[in-house]
Scaffold this active site. Sequence first.
Site, PDB file in Angstrom:
ATOM      1  N   LYS A 221       0.817  -1.216   0.000  1.00  9.50           N
ATOM      2  CA  LYS A 221       0.000   0.000   0.000  1.00  9.50           C
ATOM      3  C   LYS A 221       0.850   1.265   0.000  1.00  9.50           C
ATOM      4  CE  LYS A 221      -4.385  -1.693   1.652  1.00  9.50           C
ATOM      5  NZ  LYS A 221      -5.319  -1.809   2.758  1.00  9.50           N
TER       6      LYS A 221
ATOM      7  N   LYS B 116      -5.257 -11.072  -5.543  1.00  9.25           N
ATOM      8  CA  LYS B 116      -6.461 -11.430  -4.792  1.00  9.25           C
ATOM      9  C   LYS B 116      -7.612 -10.478  -5.149  1.00  9.25           C
ATOM     10  CE  LYS B 116      -6.057  -8.648  -0.761  1.00  9.25           C
ATOM     11  NZ  LYS B 116      -6.230  -8.285   0.555  1.00  9.25           N
TER      12      LYS B 116
ATOM     13  N   LYS C 167     -11.605  -5.046  -2.698  1.00  7.65           N
ATOM     14  CA  LYS C 167     -12.711  -4.086  -2.709  1.00  7.65           C
ATOM     15  C   LYS C 167     -12.372  -2.862  -3.541  1.00  7.65           C
ATOM     16  CE  LYS C 167     -13.795  -4.884   2.160  1.00  7.65           C
ATOM     17  NZ  LYS C 167     -12.929  -4.493   3.262  1.00  7.65           N
TER      18      LYS C 167
HETATM   19  P1  TYM Z   1     -10.754  -6.594   4.963  1.00  2.00           P
HETATM   20  O1  TYM Z   1     -11.828  -5.635   5.287  1.00  2.00           O
HETATM   21  O2  TYM Z   1      -9.805  -6.270   3.854  1.00  2.00           O
HETATM   22  O3  TYM Z   1     -11.395  -7.995   4.594  1.00  2.00           O
HETATM   23  C1  TYM Z   1     -12.357  -8.603   5.427  1.00  2.00           C
HETATM   24  C2  TYM Z   1     -12.145 -10.098   5.493  1.00  2.00           C
HETATM   25  O4  TYM Z   1     -12.225 -10.682   4.189  1.00  2.00           O
HETATM   26  C3  TYM Z   1     -11.040 -11.460   3.938  1.00  2.00           C
HETATM   27  N1  TYM Z   1     -10.704 -11.323   2.518  1.00  2.00           N
HETATM   28  C4  TYM Z   1     -10.627 -12.355   1.653  1.00  2.00           C
HETATM   29  N2  TYM Z   1     -10.816 -13.669   1.826  1.00  2.00           N
HETATM   30  C5  TYM Z   1     -10.672 -14.458   0.719  1.00  2.00           C
HETATM   31  N3  TYM Z   1     -10.369 -13.982  -0.514  1.00  2.00           N
HETATM   32  C6  TYM Z   1     -10.174 -12.651  -0.721  1.00  2.00           C
HETATM   33  N4  TYM Z   1      -9.883 -12.187  -1.923  1.00  2.00           N
HETATM   34  C7  TYM Z   1     -10.311 -11.775   0.398  1.00  2.00           C
HETATM   35  N5  TYM Z   1     -10.190 -10.433   0.550  1.00  2.00           N
HETATM   36  C8  TYM Z   1     -10.438 -10.163   1.854  1.00  2.00           C
HETATM   37  C9  TYM Z   1      -9.978 -10.833   4.825  1.00  2.00           C
HETATM   38  O5  TYM Z   1      -8.929 -11.743   5.076  1.00  2.00           O
HETATM   39  C10 TYM Z   1     -10.765 -10.489   6.061  1.00  2.00           C
HETATM   40  O6  TYM Z   1     -10.914 -11.618   6.890  1.00  2.00           O
HETATM   41  N6  TYM Z   1      -7.426  -5.968   8.604  1.00  2.00           N
HETATM   42  C11 TYM Z   1      -8.694  -6.553   8.258  1.00  2.00           C
HETATM   43  C12 TYM Z   1      -9.828  -6.090   9.134  1.00  2.00           C
HETATM   44  C13 TYM Z   1      -9.592  -6.215  10.606  1.00  2.00           C
HETATM   45  C14 TYM Z   1      -9.657  -7.395  11.374  1.00  2.00           C
HETATM   46  C15 TYM Z   1      -9.405  -6.980  12.729  1.00  2.00           C
HETATM   47  C16 TYM Z   1      -9.895  -8.734  11.067  1.00  2.00           C
HETATM   48  C17 TYM Z   1      -9.302  -5.183  11.447  1.00  2.00           C
HETATM   49  N7  TYM Z   1      -9.185  -5.634  12.745  1.00  2.00           N
HETATM   50  C18 TYM Z   1      -9.371  -7.909  13.757  1.00  2.00           C
HETATM   51  C19 TYM Z   1      -9.880  -9.645  12.126  1.00  2.00           C
HETATM   52  C20 TYM Z   1      -9.611  -9.233  13.447  1.00  2.00           C
HETATM   53  C21 TYM Z   1      -9.035  -6.183   6.837  1.00  2.00           C
HETATM   54  O7  TYM Z   1      -8.594  -5.207   6.309  1.00  2.00           O
HETATM   55  O8  TYM Z   1      -9.954  -7.000   6.268  1.00  2.00           O
END
Ligand code: TYM
Length: 327
Positions: free
Chosen positions: A111, A193, A196
């Site tokens: 990023k 991957k 969003k």
């Molecule tokens: P975020 O918002 O990017 O994504 C949310 C969840 O979706 C999963 N994910 C995927 N799984 C499979 N294939 C994909 N292409 C894919 N893209 C996203 C992510 O692994 C995630 O589980 N840092 C985290 C949010 C967060 C969090 C936390 C998660 C903040 N604090 C504490 C767990 C515990 C994030 O940006 O996820």
Amino acid sequence: MKRVFSGIQPTGNIHIGNYLGALKQFVELQDNSDCIYCIVDLHSITVPQDPKKLRESIRNVAALYLAVGVDPKKSTVFVQSDVPGHSELSWILTCCSYTGELSRMTQFKQKSKEKESAPTGLFMYPVLMAADILLYDTQIVPVGDDQKQHIELTRDLAVRINGKYGKDTLVVPEGKYMKSGARIMALDEPTNKMSKSAENEFSRISLLDPPNKIKKAIMRATTDSDGEVRFDVENKPGISNLLSIYSVFSGISIEQLEKKYQGSGYGDFKKDLVEVVVDALAPIQQKYNDVMESGELDKILKEGAEKAGAIAQKTLRRVKENFGLGL
Ligand code: TYM
């Protein structure tokens, strides 16, 4: 009952990767665990956001949690910034982390594009994520593959702090990943991957996409030229990704799908996949509309924040005591 915590950033376009990697696990876990699911809005301001759109997104993601089957009677659902403990524990953890380990985070490197100066929030983000998890004495964190490094950092911080301030200070959590679905790839470039924020909207299928958009995205999805429906991530990343999506949505194993489509081209396979995905998302979209119309969301989130806040206070009191903070 084991304590489960996870979160999703409210940055729009929640897609089938988020669903298959994370949200599906949220629902499966809630029957036999004590689950806390958060909309992590403080994470999303690591990059600039339009305030009006952000507030809308927070409610959309909360409604999607309920639409996929998270049940507020079984699980606690709340918005991160409604519980001030996240920021407070984040500072305490910051003081126990090192710039070296944070610089090694792959997501930060991607990023920040390895520029000399990057937004500080992007750099500190994994520490805030660790605070989210550790604040609730979490044992299990259901996430997609891309969060593995952040979970490892969380564990490292907890172990380090327990070593210095007493082993009862923090609970050391574990990540939980789907066997299939933990890493859904972009439809246009199946070596990246699904994300969003990718510019090409046909690179992903969002949970609220109408059938014609889903159809377009799947029919345009990048595949190879040999025409054989076979799972081989290295040589056939596009078709392998579509096979995974088909398999997790339909419950049919990849081997069975390979047999079913032996001898038929990608066209037939893709047409059937469109139907599978449209059928799987239809009830989610229906429930989403019901939730949005019900007017219950605010009450659910308020109650969730109260419940989460009480647990957070207890952990913070213990951590501050062990650190010698406060009176
Ligand atoms: P975020 O918002 O990017 O994504 C949310 C969840 O979706 C999963 N994910 C995927 N799984 C499979 N294939 C994909 N292409 C894919 N893209 C996203 C992510 O692994 C995630 O589980 N840092 C985290 C949010 C967060 C969090 C936390 C998660 C903040 N604090 C504490 C767990 C515990 C994030 O940006 O996820």
